[in-house]
Design a protein around this motif. Structure first.
Motif, mmCIF file in Angstrom:
data_model
loop_
_atom_site.group_PDB
_atom_site.id
_atom_site.type_symbol
_atom_site.label_atom_id
_atom_site.label_comp_id
_atom_site.label_asym_id
_atom_site.label_seq_id
_atom_site.Cartn_x
_atom_site.Cartn_y
_atom_site.Cartn_z
ATOM 1 N N VAL A 122 0.800 -1.093 0.011
ATOM 2 C CA VAL A 122 -0.136 0.032 -0.166
ATOM 3 C C VAL A 122 0.934 1.271 -0.181
ATOM 4 O O VAL A 122 1.905 1.195 0.346
ATOM 5 N N ASN A 123 0.157 2.491 -0.661
ATOM 6 C CA ASN A 123 1.158 3.782 -0.260
ATOM 7 C C ASN A 123 0.160 4.370 0.736
ATOM 8 O O ASN A 123 -0.829 4.705 0.928
ATOM 9 N N ALA A 124 1.216 4.741 1.899
ATOM 10 C CA ALA A 124 0.634 5.322 2.921
ATOM 11 C C ALA A 124 0.515 6.760 2.984
ATOM 12 O O ALA A 124 1.296 7.324 3.467
ATOM 13 N N ASN A 125 -0.387 7.348 2.119
ATOM 14 C CA ASN A 125 -0.334 8.576 1.881
ATOM 15 C C ASN A 125 -1.243 9.543 2.790
ATOM 16 O O ASN A 125 -1.446 10.848 2.610
ATOM 17 N N THR A 126 -2.017 8.836 3.603
ATOM 18 C CA THR A 126 -2.928 9.563 4.547
ATOM 19 C C THR A 126 -2.657 8.895 5.899
ATOM 20 O O THR A 126 -2.351 7.441 6.345
ATOM 21 N N ALA A 127 -2.906 9.894 7.066
ATOM 22 C CA ALA A 127 -2.872 9.373 8.262
ATOM 23 C C ALA A 127 -4.183 8.423 8.759
ATOM 24 O O ALA A 127 -5.227 8.670 8.587
ATOM 25 N N THR A 128 -3.817 7.043 8.885
ATOM 26 C CA THR A 128 -4.932 6.134 8.959
ATOM 27 C C THR A 128 -4.321 4.815 9.655
ATOM 28 O O THR A 128 -3.168 4.798 9.927
ATOM 29 N N SER A 129 -5.090 3.985 10.070
ATOM 30 C CA SER A 129 -4.680 2.412 10.305
ATOM 31 C C SER A 129 -4.732 1.632 9.159
ATOM 32 O O SER A 129 -5.802 1.822 8.487
ATOM 33 N N ILE A 130 -4.052 0.758 8.750
ATOM 34 C CA ILE A 130 -3.822 -0.143 7.550
ATOM 35 C C ILE A 130 -3.933 -1.488 8.150
ATOM 36 O O ILE A 130 -2.941 -1.752 9.167
ATOM 37 N N ALA A 131 -4.724 -2.474 7.848
ATOM 38 C CA ALA A 131 -4.760 -3.827 8.381
ATOM 39 C C ALA A 131 -4.152 -4.603 7.022
ATOM 40 O O ALA A 131 -4.868 -4.471 5.876
ATOM 41 N N SER A 132 -3.310 -5.638 7.454
ATOM 42 C CA SER A 132 -2.954 -6.449 6.487
ATOM 43 C C SER A 132 -4.006 -7.454 6.023
ATOM 44 O O SER A 132 -5.039 -7.540 6.585
ATOM 45 N N ASP A 133 -3.792 -8.029 5.048
ATOM 46 C CA ASP A 133 -4.689 -9.198 4.567
ATOM 47 C C ASP A 133 -4.301 -10.242 5.556
ATOM 48 O O ASP A 133 -3.284 -10.312 6.285
#
Length: 130
Positions: free
Chosen positions: A8-19
């Motif tokens: 993923v491209n982390a272009n926003t402040a957020t939480s990211i969950a993997s598959d």
């Protein structure tokens, strides 16, 4: 066999969950968290979750005693397109795992990947400085 569970491209402040990663019958997994291209960011592993339900509806946070490596040191804050690579090993008797990232300082072009390596008979590696 390496399995990419997040790209993923982390272009926003957020939480990211993997598959969700299916461990099969293996109880040891090494996660390789990397950033092949970073311009400016602060990206950390917020948690690793485990469970037996395929959708991880029963997910609980993996306790620190089951993690090899220092989760707090997985902190991607590299500038000027340098590369960052971190590893965390996990011992789990659960069938499914997921890595959660927290992006607190987004930036344009911040690529982040998580690769899962099942380790049926080998201990997961530890990142330097642990």
């Amino acid at each position: 066999k390496p399995t990419k569970i997040l790209s993923v491209n982390a272009n926003t402040a957020t939480s990211i969950a993997s598959d969700i990663y299916d461990t099969g019958s293996d109880q040891a997994v090494m996660f390789v968290i990397s950033s092949p291209a970073i311009t400016a960011a602060s990206i950390k592993v917020s948690s690793i979750q485990e469970g037996d339900d395929a959708s991880l509806s029963d997910a609980v946070v993996v306790p620190a005693i089951k993690i090899i490596g220092n989760q707090a040191k997985v902190d991607i804050t590299i500038a000027n397109n340098q590369t960052a690579v971190f590893t965390l090993g996990v011992f789990s008797n659960k069938k499914y795992l997921r890595v959660n990232l927290a992006v607190t300082t987004p930036g344009v072009g911040n690529a982040v990947e998580v690769i899962a390596l099942s380790m049926p008979s080998v201990l997961p590696a530890i990142s330097p400085e642990d």
